[in-house]
Write an enzyme that holds these catalytic residues in place. Structure first.
Site, PDB file in Angstrom:
ATOM      1  CG  ASP A  66     -15.804  39.233 -36.290  1.00 58.11           C
ATOM      2  OD1 ASP A  66     -15.730  40.550 -36.560  1.00 58.11           O
ATOM      3  OD2 ASP A  66     -14.961  38.633 -35.560  1.00 58.11           O
ATOM      4  CB  ALA A  99     -11.517  33.770 -39.570  1.00 58.26           C
ATOM      5  CG  ASN A 120      -5.415  31.145 -42.221  1.00 54.30           C
ATOM      6  OD1 ASN A 120      -4.785  30.577 -42.837  1.00 54.30           O
ATOM      7  ND2 ASN A 120      -4.584  32.145 -41.127  1.00 54.30           N
ATOM      8  CG  PHE A 121      -5.411  32.089 -35.678  1.00 51.03           C
ATOM      9  CD1 PHE A 121      -4.091  32.144 -35.646  1.00 51.03           C
ATOM     10  CD2 PHE A 121      -6.130  32.077 -34.454  1.00 51.03           C
ATOM     11  CE1 PHE A 121      -3.408  32.282 -34.485  1.00 51.03           C
ATOM     12  CE2 PHE A 121      -5.443  32.121 -33.189  1.00 51.03           C
ATOM     13  CZ  PHE A 121      -4.055  32.158 -33.210  1.00 51.03           C
ATOM     14  CB  SER A 122      -9.586  27.534 -35.985  1.00 49.36           C
ATOM     15  OG  SER A 122     -10.025  28.769 -35.818  1.00 49.36           O
TER      16      SER A 122
HETATM   17  P1  NAP Z   1     -19.844  31.531 -36.678  1.00 47.71           P
HETATM   18  O1  NAP Z   1     -19.791  30.068 -36.654  1.00 47.71           O
HETATM   19  O2  NAP Z   1     -20.827  32.038 -35.698  1.00 47.71           O
HETATM   20  O3  NAP Z   1     -18.281  32.203 -35.955  1.00 47.71           O
HETATM   21  C1  NAP Z   1     -17.068  31.843 -36.309  1.00 47.71           C
HETATM   22  C2  NAP Z   1     -16.288  32.836 -35.230  1.00 47.71           C
HETATM   23  O4  NAP Z   1     -15.284  33.362 -36.075  1.00 47.71           O
HETATM   24  C3  NAP Z   1     -17.031  33.737 -34.582  1.00 47.71           C
HETATM   25  O5  NAP Z   1     -16.466  33.888 -33.178  1.00 47.71           O
HETATM   26  C4  NAP Z   1     -16.614  34.736 -35.444  1.00 47.71           C
HETATM   27  O6  NAP Z   1     -16.710  36.304 -34.626  1.00 47.71           O
HETATM   28  C5  NAP Z   1     -15.200  34.652 -35.816  1.00 47.71           C
HETATM   29  N1  NAP Z   1     -14.737  35.469 -36.734  1.00 47.71           N
HETATM   30  C6  NAP Z   1     -15.314  35.606 -37.943  1.00 47.71           C
HETATM   31  N2  NAP Z   1     -14.509  36.301 -38.723  1.00 47.71           N
HETATM   32  C7  NAP Z   1     -13.387  36.668 -38.068  1.00 47.71           C
HETATM   33  C8  NAP Z   1     -12.009  37.186 -38.326  1.00 47.71           C
HETATM   34  N3  NAP Z   1     -11.766  37.881 -39.542  1.00 47.71           N
HETATM   35  N4  NAP Z   1     -11.289  37.277 -37.574  1.00 47.71           N
HETATM   36  C9  NAP Z   1     -11.383  36.697 -36.310  1.00 47.71           C
HETATM   37  N5  NAP Z   1     -12.593  36.092 -36.019  1.00 47.71           N
HETATM   38  C10 NAP Z   1     -13.615  35.904 -36.905  1.00 47.71           C
HETATM   39  O7  NAP Z   1     -20.064  32.282 -38.166  1.00 47.71           O
HETATM   40  P2  NAP Z   1     -19.676  33.625 -38.629  1.00 47.71           P
HETATM   41  O8  NAP Z   1     -19.678  34.443 -37.435  1.00 47.71           O
HETATM   42  O9  NAP Z   1     -20.875  33.575 -39.673  1.00 47.71           O
HETATM   43  O10 NAP Z   1     -18.282  33.894 -39.203  1.00 47.71           O
HETATM   44  C11 NAP Z   1     -17.751  33.028 -40.472  1.00 47.71           C
HETATM   45  C12 NAP Z   1     -16.603  32.678 -40.420  1.00 47.71           C
HETATM   46  O11 NAP Z   1     -16.399  31.727 -39.337  1.00 47.71           O
HETATM   47  C13 NAP Z   1     -15.819  31.947 -41.577  1.00 47.71           C
HETATM   48  O12 NAP Z   1     -15.572  32.990 -42.392  1.00 47.71           O
HETATM   49  C14 NAP Z   1     -14.962  31.153 -40.984  1.00 47.71           C
HETATM   50  O13 NAP Z   1     -13.588  31.884 -40.792  1.00 47.71           O
HETATM   51  C15 NAP Z   1     -15.239  31.061 -39.630  1.00 47.71           C
HETATM   52  N6  NAP Z   1     -15.440  29.693 -39.086  1.00 47.71           N
HETATM   53  C16 NAP Z   1     -14.293  29.055 -38.310  1.00 47.71           C
HETATM   54  C17 NAP Z   1     -14.016  28.052 -37.999  1.00 47.71           C
HETATM   55  C18 NAP Z   1     -13.094  27.496 -36.884  1.00 47.71           C
HETATM   56  O14 NAP Z   1     -12.412  28.450 -36.553  1.00 47.71           O
HETATM   57  N7  NAP Z   1     -12.785  26.099 -36.765  1.00 47.71           N
HETATM   58  C19 NAP Z   1     -14.968  26.898 -38.450  1.00 47.71           C
HETATM   59  C20 NAP Z   1     -15.756  27.458 -39.492  1.00 47.71           C
HETATM   60  C21 NAP Z   1     -15.947  28.643 -39.802  1.00 47.71           C
HETATM   61  P3  NAP Z   1     -18.312  36.723 -34.080  1.00 47.71           P
HETATM   62  O15 NAP Z   1     -18.296  35.911 -32.708  1.00 47.71           O
HETATM   63  O16 NAP Z   1     -17.940  38.146 -33.650  1.00 47.71           O
HETATM   64  O17 NAP Z   1     -19.318  36.734 -35.199  1.00 47.71           O
END
Ligand code: NAP
Ligand code: MN
Length: 270
Positions: free
Chosen positions: A54, A168, A170-172
């Site tokens: 992603d 992403a 949002n869900f967490s």
């Molecule tokens: P990352 O820190 O490597 O990954 C965050 C995780 O979110 C990865 O497992 C990624 O999938 C997954 N992800 C990204 N977009 C998604 C979606 N639309 N639906 C479900 N899962 C999704 O960062 P990154 O890969 O560059 O992704 C950036 C995203 O990380 C941000 O847009 C934000 O949504 C998310 N994020 C999440 C948290 C949290 O959940 N606490 C905190 C900070 C950021 P892949 O393993 O396939 O890359």
């Protein structure tokens, strides 16, 4: 295929071993079917294929400025919620693509217009745009929906999520999963404080696409706020207000299987 017509497909790949291997195989198979895969990104291509997870999908969309060329992805990454194809299904994908056996899905974005004392900055996000304090301080944000005051939020920050981004960050953070065809913004609190001193909504609100969500920060520590766009941090000084809308611009993604979304949810989250 019409032999006079050049059919160009861009491949944008991560640099890890699995992605490079998949990319080489894909180029060979596409060439065998008469497609041209250019060395460098070609703006006249009919499709952008992104190889990775992603994160790679998000980076590709930003790098190519939310191009009108449809996107699709092959998952060699970790979760790959956006990435519909697996490396083992490349042949099936190429056949379905040639047969036009897919639908084009519009992905709604989020647009933030950040007004500072001296400037206006325009940001676009695929998953979300987060407003946060700097240096881990509590932020105090006045939130309005179409100029109606909703609350003064105090906590870590606010996520403004798209439907595609609802699974992403949002869900967490306790937000709801929103089906991608629903044109919405979701306002999701990050560690909201609810005490005798500060009172903030503890749950998210889903706002229809036609409304503007406005956030005005109140400065107590330093006149700076972080905006995090799809995981990329940007710092702004002296923000007066930020307007969030669903822009008319969308990006498009190929959808090969209408059950994919529900199967993905079950297999990738449960
Ligand atoms: P990352 O820190 O490597 O990954 C965050 C995780 O979110 C990865 O497992 C990624 O999938 C997954 N992800 C990204 N977009 C998604 C979606 N639309 N639906 C479900 N899962 C999704 O960062 P990154 O890969 O560059 O992704 C950036 C995203 O990380 C941000 O847009 C934000 O949504 C998310 N994020 C999440 C948290 C949290 O959940 N606490 C905190 C900070 C950021 P892949 O393993 O396939 O890359
Ligand atoms: Mn990632």
């Amino acid at each position: 295929m019409n032999l006079d017509e050049k059919r160009i497909i861009n491949i944008i790949s991560n640099n890890d071993e699995a992605s490079i291997k998949t990319s080489k195989l894909l180029i060979k198979k596409l060439n065998n079917k008469g497609f041209i895969v250019p060395q460098k990104y070609d703006r006249n291509a009919e499709l952008n294929i992104c190889i990775g997870g992603d994160g790679a999908f998000l980076r590709t969309i930003h790098k190519y400025k939310f191009s009108d060329i449809p996107f699709t992805g092959i998952n060699t990454g970790h979760l790959g919620f956006f990435q519909e194809i697996l490396p083992k299904n490349i042949d099936e994908f190429i056949n379905k693509y040639i047969e036009h056996d897919y639908v084009i899905e519009n992905i709604f974005l989020v647009n933030a217009n950040i007004y500072t004392k001296t400037n206006c900055f325009k940001l676009f996000g695929v998953n979300e745009i987060v407003l946060k304090g700097i240096k881990s301080k509590v932020v105090h944000l006045e939130i309005f929906i179409d100029d109606n005051h909703l609350e003064k939020f105090s906590g870590d920050g606010i996520i403004i999520s798209t439907p595609a981004g609802s699974t992403a960050y949002n869900f967490s953070s306790g937000g709801s999963i929103v089906y991608p065809s629903l044109k919405t913004l979701q306002i999701t609190p990050l560690s909201p404080i609810s005490s005798r001193v500060y009172r903030s909504l503890l749950n998210s609100i889903i706002v229809p696409g036609g409304f503007t969500v406005t956030i005005k920060p109140e400065y107590r520590y330093e006149n700076s706020i972080l905006a995090v766009v799809d995981g990329i941090e940007l710092k702004y000084d002296d923000i007066i207000k930020v307007d969030f809308i669903v822009p008319t611009k969308t990006i498009s993604k190929l959808n090969f299987d209408k059950n994919m979304y529900w199967n993905n949810l079950k297999s990738k989250f449960l």
